[in-house]
Design a protein around this motif. Structure first.
Motif, PDB file in Angstrom:
ATOM      1  N   UNK A 181      28.605   7.051  22.001  1.00 14.92           N
ATOM      2  CA  UNK A 181      27.954   6.655  20.746  1.00 14.92           C
ATOM      3  C   UNK A 181      28.336   5.230  20.360  1.00 14.92           C
ATOM      4  N   UNK A 182      29.581   4.856  20.612  1.00 21.22           N
ATOM      5  CA  UNK A 182      30.044   3.515  20.263  1.00 21.22           C
ATOM      6  C   UNK A 182      29.475   2.456  21.191  1.00 21.22           C
ATOM      7  N   UNK A 183      29.064   2.840  22.386  1.00 20.85           N
ATOM      8  CA  UNK A 183      28.519   1.892  23.353  1.00 20.85           C
ATOM      9  C   UNK A 183      27.042   1.614  23.126  1.00 20.85           C
ATOM     10  N   UNK A 184      26.395   2.373  22.260  1.00 16.19           N
ATOM     11  CA  UNK A 184      24.992   2.107  21.951  1.00 16.19           C
ATOM     12  C   UNK A 184      24.864   0.767  21.253  1.00 16.19           C
ATOM     13  N   UNK A 220      40.049   0.120  24.975  1.00 16.97           N
ATOM     14  CA  UNK A 220      38.683  -0.219  24.559  1.00 16.97           C
ATOM     15  C   UNK A 220      38.757  -1.138  23.344  1.00 16.97           C
ATOM     16  N   UNK A 221      37.957  -2.171  23.360  1.00 17.66           N
ATOM     17  CA  UNK A 221      37.920  -3.085  22.222  1.00 17.66           C
ATOM     18  C   UNK A 221      36.833  -2.612  21.264  1.00 17.66           C
ATOM     19  N   UNK A 222      37.261  -2.136  20.114  1.00 18.25           N
ATOM     20  CA  UNK A 222      36.335  -1.573  19.132  1.00 18.25           C
ATOM     21  C   UNK A 222      36.251  -2.522  17.939  1.00 18.25           C
ATOM     22  N   UNK A 223      35.018  -2.853  17.574  1.00 16.95           N
ATOM     23  CA  UNK A 223      34.797  -3.709  16.415  1.00 16.95           C
ATOM     24  C   UNK A 223      34.141  -2.884  15.319  1.00 16.95           C
ATOM     25  N   UNK A 255      29.912   0.208  10.527  1.00 15.77           N
ATOM     26  CA  UNK A 255      29.407   0.551  11.856  1.00 15.77           C
ATOM     27  C   UNK A 255      30.444   0.118  12.891  1.00 15.77           C
ATOM     28  N   UNK A 256      30.781   1.045  13.778  1.00 14.81           N
ATOM     29  CA  UNK A 256      31.757   0.787  14.830  1.00 14.81           C
ATOM     30  C   UNK A 256      31.041   0.616  16.155  1.00 14.81           C
ATOM     31  N   UNK A 257      31.530  -0.322  16.985  1.00 16.70           N
ATOM     32  CA  UNK A 257      30.944  -0.565  18.311  1.00 16.70           C
ATOM     33  C   UNK A 257      32.060  -0.864  19.309  1.00 16.70           C
ATOM     34  N   UNK A 258      31.770  -0.561  20.570  1.00 14.55           N
ATOM     35  CA  UNK A 258      32.671  -0.954  21.646  1.00 14.55           C
ATOM     36  C   UNK A 258      32.130  -2.245  22.222  1.00 14.55           C
ATOM     37  N   UNK A 259      33.003  -3.236  22.339  1.00  9.22           N
ATOM     38  CA  UNK A 259      32.596  -4.526  22.886  1.00  9.22           C
ATOM     39  C   UNK A 259      32.513  -4.375  24.392  1.00  9.22           C
ATOM     40  N   UNK A 260      31.356  -4.736  24.978  1.00  9.27           N
ATOM     41  CA  UNK A 260      31.177  -4.642  26.432  1.00  9.27           C
ATOM     42  C   UNK A 260      31.996  -5.719  27.112  1.00  9.27           C
TER      43      UNK A 260
END
Length: 109
Positions: free
Chosen positions: A55-58, A90-93, A103-108
């Motif tokens: 979900x975070x990688x979307x 994992x780098x989460x922003x 909103x949380x995201x994983x930095x690619x």
């Protein structure tokens, strides 16, 4: 009546092995060789943490409310899972727009 036991010298019996060892170089012919196709193992069921990571990688990321709804966790457990993902490398922003949820995201990369 009294039973009497004769005193016999204690002697140890020779130990028996469960199976006799085979001489070196001898191949056992008793086991048939199977040539049938091996069925593939079923896919490993996905874990909740892998669901959260997906979900975070979307591109749109995920909010705490979305992750709570998907996993059934409480909000504090969800935040702890995000911390666990950070500890795994994992780098989460997180971003919070005015008037919207964070909103949380994983930095690619």
């Amino acid at each position: 009546m009294i039973d009497t036991v004769e005193n016999k010298p204690a002697t140890k019996r020779a130990r028996r092995m469960a199976r006799e060892p085979k001489p070196a170089g001898e191949v056992a012919d008793s086991a048939p060789i199977r040539t049938a196709q091996v069925e593939p193992k079923p896919a490993k069921p996905s874990s909740k943490s892998s669901l959260v990571l997906g979900m975070l990688q979307r591109p749109q990321g995920a909010t705490i409310a979305q992750i709570v709804a998907a996993t059934g966790w409480l909000p504090h457990t969800t935040r702890a899972a995000l911390t666990g993902l950070k500890k795994k490398g994992h780098e989460i922003t997180s971003e919070k727009a005015e008037g919207e949820e964070r909103v949380y995201r994983v930095v690619a990369g």
